[in-house]
Design an enzyme around this catalytic site. Structure first.
Site, short mmCIF file in Angstrom:
data_model
loop_
_atom_site.label_atom_id
_atom_site.label_comp_id
_atom_site.label_asym_id
_atom_site.label_seq_id
_atom_site.Cartn_x
_atom_site.Cartn_y
_atom_site.Cartn_z
N HIS A 1 0.83 -1.21 0.00
CA HIS A 1 0.00 0.00 0.00
C HIS A 1 0.86 1.26 0.00
O HIS A 1 0.44 2.29 -0.49
CB HIS A 1 -0.97 -0.01 1.18
CG HIS A 1 -2.12 -0.93 0.92
ND1 HIS A 1 -2.14 -2.22 1.33
CD2 HIS A 1 -3.26 -0.73 0.21
CE1 HIS A 1 -3.25 -2.79 0.91
NE2 HIS A 1 -3.95 -1.91 0.22
N ARG A 17 -10.29 4.34 -0.51
CA ARG A 17 -9.85 3.42 0.54
C ARG A 17 -10.10 4.09 1.89
O ARG A 17 -9.23 4.75 2.44
CB ARG A 17 -8.36 3.10 0.37
CG ARG A 17 -8.02 2.25 -0.86
CD ARG A 17 -6.53 1.97 -0.94
NE ARG A 17 -6.20 0.85 -1.80
CZ ARG A 17 -5.83 0.96 -3.09
NH1 ARG A 17 -5.75 2.15 -3.66
NH2 ARG A 17 -5.53 -0.12 -3.79
N ARG A 35 -15.13 2.38 -0.29
CA ARG A 35 -14.94 1.03 0.23
C ARG A 35 -14.94 1.09 1.74
O ARG A 35 -14.30 1.95 2.34
CB ARG A 35 -13.61 0.48 -0.27
CG ARG A 35 -13.26 -0.85 0.38
CD ARG A 35 -12.04 -1.45 -0.23
NE ARG A 35 -10.82 -0.90 0.32
CZ ARG A 35 -9.61 -1.26 -0.09
NH1 ARG A 35 -9.48 -2.14 -1.06
NH2 ARG A 35 -8.53 -0.73 0.45
N GLU A 47 -11.81 -10.11 -4.88
CA GLU A 47 -10.35 -10.11 -4.70
C GLU A 47 -9.86 -11.38 -4.01
O GLU A 47 -8.71 -11.47 -3.60
CB GLU A 47 -9.89 -8.86 -3.95
CG GLU A 47 -10.56 -8.62 -2.62
CD GLU A 47 -10.10 -7.33 -1.94
OE1 GLU A 47 -9.06 -6.78 -2.30
OE2 GLU A 47 -10.81 -6.89 -1.01
N ASN A 94 -4.89 -6.72 -7.00
CA ASN A 94 -3.71 -6.80 -6.12
C ASN A 94 -3.84 -7.99 -5.19
O ASN A 94 -2.94 -8.82 -5.08
CB ASN A 94 -3.57 -5.53 -5.27
CG ASN A 94 -3.62 -4.27 -6.10
OD1 ASN A 94 -3.33 -4.31 -7.28
ND2 ASN A 94 -4.00 -3.16 -5.49
N ASP A 95 -4.98 -8.07 -4.51
CA ASP A 95 -5.17 -9.20 -3.61
C ASP A 95 -5.51 -10.48 -4.37
O ASP A 95 -5.12 -11.56 -3.96
CB ASP A 95 -6.25 -8.88 -2.57
CG ASP A 95 -5.68 -8.09 -1.41
OD1 ASP A 95 -4.58 -8.45 -0.95
OD2 ASP A 95 -6.30 -7.10 -1.00
N ARG A 154 2.01 -10.27 -1.06
CA ARG A 154 2.34 -9.07 -1.84
C ARG A 154 3.29 -8.14 -1.11
O ARG A 154 3.86 -7.23 -1.70
CB ARG A 154 1.05 -8.33 -2.25
CG ARG A 154 0.27 -7.71 -1.13
CD ARG A 154 -1.12 -7.31 -1.58
NE ARG A 154 -1.24 -5.89 -1.85
CZ ARG A 154 -2.40 -5.23 -1.86
NH1 ARG A 154 -3.55 -5.87 -1.67
NH2 ARG A 154 -2.44 -3.95 -2.09
N CYS A 164 -10.28 -2.26 -9.90
CA CYS A 164 -9.68 -1.15 -9.18
C CYS A 164 -8.29 -1.50 -8.66
O CYS A 164 -7.65 -0.69 -8.00
CB CYS A 164 -10.59 -0.68 -8.04
SG CYS A 164 -10.91 -1.95 -6.83
#
Ligand code: PEP
Ligand code: MG
Length: 541
Positions: A188, A295, A331, A429, A452-453, A463, A500
């Site tokens: 992040h 976020r 989110r 995700e 990403n996840d 990650r 996203c």
């Protein structure tokens, strides 16, 4: 000149002086002193400095986040004026002939223990505040900075690592770029650098960072190189690259106000990812058509305590009003894994990425979820809000979320508070959510794929682990297949689906993703115009 190599997270160039940021733990030793009165004066001076630092912090927080968020700094100021606290420290210095750092730490520990043992939840939480003011005092006494960055000129930050909350607290006006010795390109912190438009290089092989404090440097986000004390030729070459970047940016301005549409006429929704209210300027400057991912956990990461309903409401309302009717997808809280918050008091986990995270925490600690939904629903009256739930793995979770929303709406009705009817979506995700996307699509209004996840969980690759960066392959056929399954199931059930995760801004796959039927792409604001250009050059049918 010295050249180091790392992994770039944002393709751009920064030129400036290095400021080394070190994380030091306050290790306080007990020292015997001779002149007690001189030590008491030293203590009193530290108190005045702390009170004035907190005053500055209060002003800054008021301007950036409103009075309610700033109130914590006022509370800290009041604690530093508390007679019992001050007298206890002065007594220890005088009676035991010890250094101030030691007297402050002992007293703060005693006070924190008293607060922690109280029944009242509010008082319990004050224990963290006492530790905070004690750290501030010890930092002042040992002449260290307790604030994120205190440089006057814009600089390139050099640090061992930066957490997401440290990154978000950086003064964006004063940071030209950052270089870290550790960290992964999928973290992040890296994502924040992209959102903030900051050239950044992680996992860099710099061995002796201290030696470079104040030294001129170049961060080359195109190659992952850091030039320390560059020679004139390198400096001139990199300045030319910077100028070219500027020219390209100017050309992209022509795309503002233009449609995001492929050459063969397919309209794509192009939205922005943000982490805080302060990113809104970038969103508007880059002409995003909406916000595809806010976020919201950064609201929690930026504060010292749970943000209240009112604080959250004000932020969400501001975002919705600024976007003036354009879609805003917020989110719900996604903490855990690399986003840790002390005041949540979460236990340390062996495998945090596979752990107590996001909706799992919210469904367990419903009070947190209810507060957030109340704030979101109240704010929904001020724009076009959609709500998105992270880390879903089952239909049961979605139904539980809906039940909480139902209760919150009943409460608001009873209180006569107006709200609109926000769409409810989920992040896809986890491999589980892909596999049951047909069932999930019947329960929600949209899907947003968090690549990403999804990459992390599908390929079993943490990650956060820089050693695995070369294995982290978002183009893996398994990921592409998962995206296709999700799109097909969404469309079969009549809902839209976007992406996203960071893959949305990877031009190498834009055509492939759009050909699969992706309806929306949400990216860091700086990628909006380049991606619009890319999409306008695509043929997808
Ligand atoms: C994702 O997982 O792709 C995503 C967008 O969420 P985050 O990066 O915040 O986990
Ligand atoms: Mg995610």
């Amino acid at each position: 000149m010295n050249i180091c190599k790392g992994k770039s997270v944002f393709p751009s160039v920064a030129i400036g002086r290095i400021q080394v940021i070190k994380k030091r733990k306050n290790i306080v030793t007990r020292l015997q002193i001779e002149d007690q009165e001189a030590e008491v004066i030293r203590f009193d001076q530290a108190i005045s400095t702390a009170i004035s630092q907190l005053g500055e912090l209060y002003q800054k927080a008021c301007e950036e986040a409103g009075e309610e968020s700033a109130a914590i700094f006022e509370i800290h100021q009041m604690m530093l004026m508390d007679d019992d606290f001050l007298e206890s420290i002065r007594n220890i210095i005088r009676q035991q002939s010890v250094n101030t750092e030691y007297a402050v730490t002992v007293t703060a520990d005693n006070f924190a223990d008293i607060f922690s043992s109280m029944d009242d939840d509010y008082m319990k939480e004050r224990a963290i505040d006492v530790k905070d003011i004690s750290d501030r005092l010890v930092n002042i006494l040992s002449r260290r900075n307790s604030q994120a960055v205190l440089c006057k000129e814009p600089v390139i930050i050099l640090a061992d690592d930066l957490t997401p909350s440290e990154t978000v607290l950086l003064d964006k006006e004063k940071v030209l770029g950052f270089v870290t010795r550790h960290g992964s390109i999928n973290s992040h912190t890296a994502i924040l650098a992209r959102t903030m438009n900051i050239p950044a290089i992680v996992s860099t092989d710099i061995h002796n960072p201290d030696a470079y404090n104040g030294v001129m440097a170049i961060v080359d986000g195109y190659t992952g190189m850091v030039y320390l004390d560059p020679d004139d030729d390198t400096l001139n070459m990199m300045k030319r690259i910077q100028d070219k970047d500027l020219e390209k940016k100017k050309l992209l301005q022509e795309l503002k106000g233009k449609e995001t549409i492929t050459k063969d006429g397919v309209k794509v929704h192009l939205y922005a990812n943000i982490s805080s209210e302060s990113d809104l300027d970038y969103v508007l400057q880059n002409d995003a058509e909406g916000i595809g991912l806010f976020r919201s956990e950064f609201l929690y990461l930026e504060s010292n305590d749970y943000p209240t309903e009112e604080q959250q409401f004000n932020t969400y309302k501001k975002v919705l009003e600024t976007m003036a009717g354009k879609k805003v997808i917020i989110r719900t809280l996604d903490i855990g894994a690399d986003k840790q918050i002390d005041y949540f008091g979460l236990e340390k986990e062996e495998n945090p990425a596979l752990g107590y995270r996001a909706v799992r925490i919210c469904l367990d600690r419903c009070d947190i979820f209810r507060t957030q939904f109340r704030a979101l629903y109240r704010a929904s009256a001020f724009g076009t809000l959609s709500i998105m739930i992270p880390m879903i793995i089952s239909v049961k979770e979605v139904l539980q979320v809906k039940q909480i929303i139902h209760e919150v709406k009943e409460q608001l009705d009873a209180e006569g508070i107006k709200y609109s009817d926000p769409a409810l979506g989920i992040m896809v995700e986890t491999p589980a959510s892909v596999m049951i996307s047909d069932q999930l699509a019947r329960e929600v209004d949209f899907f947003s794929i968090g690549t990403n996840d999804l990459t992390q969980y599908t390929l079993a690759i943490d990650r956060q682990n820089p050693r695995l960066d070369s294995f982290y392959d978002p183009y893996h056929p398994a990921i592409m297949e998962m995206i296709k399954i999700t799109v097909d199931n969404a469309h079969k059930n009549g809902i839209w689906v976007g992406i996203c995760g960071e893959l949305a801004s990877d031009f190498a796959v834009t055509e492939t993703l759009l050909s699969m039927g992706i309806d929306e792409l949400s990216v860091s604001p700086s990628f909006i115009l380049p991606l619009r250009k890319k999409i306008r050059e695509c043929y997808i049918s």
